[in-house]
Design a protein around this motif. Structure first.
Motif, PDB file in Angstrom:
ATOM      1  N   PHE A  85      -8.907   2.470   3.153  1.00 15.77           N
ATOM      2  CA  PHE A  85      -8.368   2.800   4.469  1.00 15.77           C
ATOM      3  C   PHE A  85      -9.299   3.725   5.246  1.00 15.77           C
ATOM      4  CE2 PHE A  85      -5.819   5.525   7.302  1.00 15.77           C
ATOM      5  CZ  PHE A  85      -5.336   4.559   8.151  1.00 15.77           C
ATOM      6  N   MET A 116       0.843  -1.206   0.000  1.00 15.24           N
ATOM      7  CA  MET A 116       0.000   0.000   0.000  1.00 15.24           C
ATOM      8  C   MET A 116       0.874   1.251   0.000  1.00 15.24           C
ATOM      9  SD  MET A 116      -2.894   1.189   2.669  1.00 15.24           S
ATOM     10  CE  MET A 116      -4.127   0.464   1.641  1.00 15.24           C
ATOM     11  N   ALA A 165     -18.532   0.269   5.462  1.00 18.52           N
ATOM     12  CA  ALA A 165     -18.433  -1.119   5.025  1.00 18.52           C
ATOM     13  C   ALA A 165     -19.734  -1.655   4.418  1.00 18.52           C
ATOM     14  CB  ALA A 165     -18.011  -1.996   6.203  1.00 18.52           C
ATOM     15  N   ASP A 166     -20.842  -0.959   4.676  1.00 19.68           N
ATOM     16  CA  ASP A 166     -22.126  -1.425   4.158  1.00 19.68           C
ATOM     17  C   ASP A 166     -22.515  -0.795   2.828  1.00 19.68           C
ATOM     18  OD1 ASP A 166     -22.609  -3.075   6.330  1.00 19.68           O
ATOM     19  OD2 ASP A 166     -23.345  -1.389   7.517  1.00 19.68           O
ATOM     20  N   ARG A 179     -33.474   1.176  -1.816  1.00 17.40           N
ATOM     21  CA  ARG A 179     -32.382   0.276  -2.214  1.00 17.40           C
ATOM     22  C   ARG A 179     -31.890   0.655  -3.608  1.00 17.40           C
ATOM     23  NH1 ARG A 179     -34.885  -5.431   0.188  1.00 17.40           N
ATOM     24  NH2 ARG A 179     -34.873  -4.712   2.354  1.00 17.40           N
ATOM     25  N   LEU A 213      -2.695   6.703   3.114  1.00 15.54           N
ATOM     26  CA  LEU A 213      -3.125   6.689   4.509  1.00 15.54           C
ATOM     27  C   LEU A 213      -3.429   8.104   4.995  1.00 15.54           C
ATOM     28  CD1 LEU A 213      -0.528   4.177   5.966  1.00 15.54           C
ATOM     29  CD2 LEU A 213      -2.810   3.724   5.106  1.00 15.54           C
ATOM     30  N   GLU A 214      -3.033   9.087   4.189  1.00 11.42           N
ATOM     31  CA  GLU A 214      -3.270  10.464   4.609  1.00 11.42           C
ATOM     32  C   GLU A 214      -4.460  11.058   3.874  1.00 11.42           C
ATOM     33  OE1 GLU A 214       0.673  11.951   4.188  1.00 11.42           O
ATOM     34  OE2 GLU A 214       1.231  10.996   6.083  1.00 11.42           O
ATOM     35  N   GLU A 230       2.035   4.753   0.981  1.00 10.25           N
ATOM     36  CA  GLU A 230       1.885   5.413   2.276  1.00 10.25           C
ATOM     37  C   GLU A 230       0.996   6.663   2.182  1.00 10.25           C
ATOM     38  OE1 GLU A 230       3.932   4.218   5.285  1.00 10.25           O
ATOM     39  OE2 GLU A 230       3.452   2.572   3.968  1.00 10.25           O
ATOM     40  N   TYR A 236     -39.129  -1.156  -1.580  1.00 11.97           N
ATOM     41  CA  TYR A 236     -37.956  -0.536  -0.971  1.00 11.97           C
ATOM     42  C   TYR A 236     -37.275   0.402  -1.975  1.00 11.97           C
ATOM     43  CZ  TYR A 236     -38.440  -4.133   2.626  1.00 11.97           C
ATOM     44  OH  TYR A 236     -38.907  -4.948   3.632  1.00 11.97           O
TER      45      TYR A 236
END
Lengths: 146, 367, 190
Positions: free
Chosen positions: C81, C1, C60-61, C120, C6-7, C3, C117
């Motif tokens: 990340f 990954m 995550a969903d 969705r 990550l920022e 670096e 729904y």
């Protein structure tokens, strides 16, 4: 590399926060760092398998604390994902994860990781001994009728 | 119809103050701290974790303290807290075969490989009150004999059903890695899958499931269950960390797993063999795991080609809609909250019906 | 990954995310209104507004589809990340999709919800060169009389409105500016 790193990250996550904190303090290390992700409390969905071996299902969640940081000296990045809600536990685990990728690795292995692994093994063996003491043999009695 | 009510703030504040006072009880008695509850009321803590569907012993202990020991109220607090947590991910499916067992028994095989390990169980106690526990300074723990730890860590304990499976005497558990549905993300839709049922049962009310499981033993959807294996112990939880590209263990959790072995006479396509019921639950929650396994088995009648006997435990809609004690208590207890307007309209209706009846009688009498 | 991926997250996540959420919400509640969205420093080609929006709304969903040039290592890793959002296997699985208009087409690829729904459905984040209160005439819920917004394709967005209560919702991002067009808004030529 990733296999060794997986091992030490797992050990740091499973370590009792108090014991880890004590061992870390004893090293006297206090490197400067910046947060890439400040400690954050969240959850992980834990899955089981039907019948222990079949298709997965969602069992329930557990609390997890995670963080990521970068060492000021050298810029190494450390990550932590640890069970529970102890932010100090996560910070120390991430710092050790970062330092384990530097020249301090051998020292941390000897002063922190090895003692943690020994204590964990001891706890497992003590519990196994307690379990073994409750191991029984049931005798099947002959029934009254012939 | 729902109508908002205003007012009562002072009364509510006073009620909360009194609640806090009642929670504390007699101040000459030392206050319980959360660690005491976590360490000494562990089975209550385990139940709150299992039904709160969140593994965190400290939080469960706090919830029990705050709820004055009302476990359903404590579960409610845990469920509410759970919804505030960001989800970091999903674990790898647990390998219960690698469980570090403190208890592991089989009711089907006396000489189960790996042995019968009783662990810390109530099973062989005499159920006589132990007044030594009430005596000051006597905790009973000192009686525990010191044991010498073995040289090596315990070995993997095999699943009993694995032995039956080798001879084809029990149905195979089809292996799969299909992502299961998640009750906390998508609402229950019926008919559903076994994966979703097991999640719903794992967080279901122990008392409700106990009653249902008992009904299957008494003849409602009778399916002759034996506990093939019951094991309690710790299992590491492993999760893939996306930013690292490998999995790490996040920690260890205590689980109870129950596998039942059930009689099955076979169908047109299947030879006679045993079938399975499965229960998995957070913590040391033995009664719960057995009950889940029995209800799980009863709910599988359709896929196993059995008859619908019309038993409650076979009715997925009935079981899953009523197993959650937070849903149940919410709906049950809401009827004690102000319904003044509803009731006024019903009162009006009853008066009207009585008026009409009286008028009808008078008219009849006049004729 | 790498670096650098990550920022560029929120410096003060609770506060920054709350401000950003309010801006995203106001933009959607007042179709056509241009909000300012700051806080994230995402890798190119993500705009600041789009990057901040993803940090605020994705987790995550919510499977994310990266269209065209946005589907690059830097964006994938940054998103993984900082949000934990998975990449959508297919456009039909996406909760969010991001890219320039042409890369996102055709709109029929994305879920529009079901009659039971309608929620969705996907939200599309369209990266624009600029965003101005000119062009298409917007009317409907959240708009007092009418609003104007420089939309990429009026006909396609009219067709989407016709699907209501199903349909897609849109964010338009340019630099640190963000505007929105929910499915409930009627779109006409000026």
């Amino acid at each position: 590399m990733s296999e060794a790193r997986k091992t030490w990250m797992s050990l740091l996550a499973k370590a009792p926060p108090k014991a880890l904190g004590q061992l870390w303090d004893d090293t006297g290390l206090a490197p400067d760092f910046t947060w890439l992700r400040a400690p954050e409390i969240g959850s992980t969905m834990v899955q089981g398998r039907m019948g222990g071996t079949g298709a997965p299902f969602n069992l329930g969640e557990m609390t997890v604390t995670r963080c990521a940081l970068r060492l000021t000296d050298g810029g190494t990045v450390g990550h932590a994902y640890v069970q529970g809600r102890d932010k100090t536990h996560a910070r120390i685990a991430a710092l050790i994860d970062a330092l384990m990728q530097t020249a301090l690795a051998d020292r941390l292995q000897a002063e922190v990781l090895d003692p943690l692994a020994t204590a964990m093994d001891e706890r497992r063996r003590t519990r196994a001994a307690k379990a073994a003491a409750t191991k029984v043999d049931f005798f099947t009695m002959v029934r009254g009728e012939d | 119809m729902y109508v908002a009510v205003k007012g009562g703030e002072r009364a509510i504040d006073a009620a909360h103050d009194w609640l806090a006072e009642q929670r504390r009880g007699d101040t000459t008695v030392p206050e319980l701290d959360v660690a005491q509850i976590r360490e000494q009321m562990t089975l209550a803590v385990n139940r709150v974790m299992a039904e709160g569907s969140l593994y965190d012993p400290d939080l469960a202990a706090l919830a029990i303290k705050q709820a004055r020991g009302d476990l359903i109220e404590a579960i409610f607090l845990i469920r509410a807290y759970r919804t505030t947590l960001p989800r970091f991910g999903t674990s790898r499916p647990l390998d219960t075969g690698a469980m570090d067992c403190m208890r592991r028994i089989s009711a089907t095989f006396k000489d189960a490989p790996g042995g019968q390990v009783l662990g810390p169980t109530f099973d062989y106690t005499h159920r006589l009150l132990d007044f030594k526990l009430a005596a000051d300074g006597e905790d009973g723990a000192s009686a525990s004999a010191a044991v010498e730890p073995p040289e090596t860590a315990p070995a993997r304990v095999p699943h009993i059903t694995g032995f039956l499976g080798r001879d084809g005497l029990i149905e195979q558990e089809p292996a799969s890695d299909e992502a299961p549905p998640d009750l906390t993300r998508t609402p229950l839709e019926l008919p559903t899958t076994r994966a979703l049922r097991l999640q719903a049962l794992a967080r279901g009310d122990e008392g409700f499931l106990l009653g249902l499981a008992y009904s299957t033993q008494r003849g409602y959807a009778r399916n002759h269950a034996f506990v093939g294996e019951l094991r309690i112990g710790t299992v590491p939880v492993e999760m893939e960390i996306p930013e690292l590209g490998f999995t790490v263990e996040l920690g260890e959790i205590t689980l109870t797993e129950c596998e039942t072995v059930n009689q099955f006479t076979g169908s047109k396509t299947e030879p006679a063999q045993f079938t399975r019921g499965y229960g998995l639950s957070f913590g040391q929650t033995e009664r719960k795991a057995i009950a889940v396994a029995l209800v799980d088995r009863a709910l599988r009648w359709r896929e196993l080609g059995e008859d619908d006997q019309g038993a409650p435990a076979q009715d997925e809609e009935f079981v899953l809609s009523h197993a959650d004690n937070i849903q149940a208590t919410g709906f049950l207890e809401h009827i004690k909250l102000p319904h003044y307007v509803d009731f006024q309209s019903e009162l009006e209706l009853v008066r009207k019906l009585r008026r009409q009846a009286t008028q009808a009688t008078e008219t009849e009498a006049a004729q | 990954m790498q670096e650098t991926t990550l920022e560029g997250g929120f410096a003060d996540a609770p506060r920054d995310a709350a401000h950003a959420f309010r801006a995203c919400m106001n933009a959607m509640a007042r179709p056509g209104r241009i909000e300012t969205l700051r806080g994230a420093t995402p890798p190119a080609p993500l705009s600041q507004a789009a990057g901040t929006l993803l940090l605020t709304l994705c987790d995550a969903d919510t499977p994310v589809h990266l269209a065209g040039a946005h589907d690059c290592d830097a964006v994938r890793q940054w998103l993984a990340f900082h949000t934990g959002a998975p990449l959508a296997h297919a456009r039909t699985d996406a909760t969010f999709a991001i890219g320039v208009w042409d890369a996102l087409l055709p709109l029929s690829d994305y879920p529009i919800g079901t009659a039971r729904y309608p929620d969705r459905s996907a939200t599309l984040v369209v990266e624009m060169d600029s965003l101005t209160a000119t062009g298409a005439r917007l009317t409907g819920p959240g708009i007092a009389d009418s609003a104007a917004l420089s939309l990429p394709d009026i006909a396609a967005l009219r067709a989407n409105h016709a699907l209501f209560p199903q349909g897609l919702d849109f964010y338009f991002a340019a630099g640190e500016h963000l505007a929105a067009l929910p499915r409930s808004t009627n779109v006409e030529d000026a």
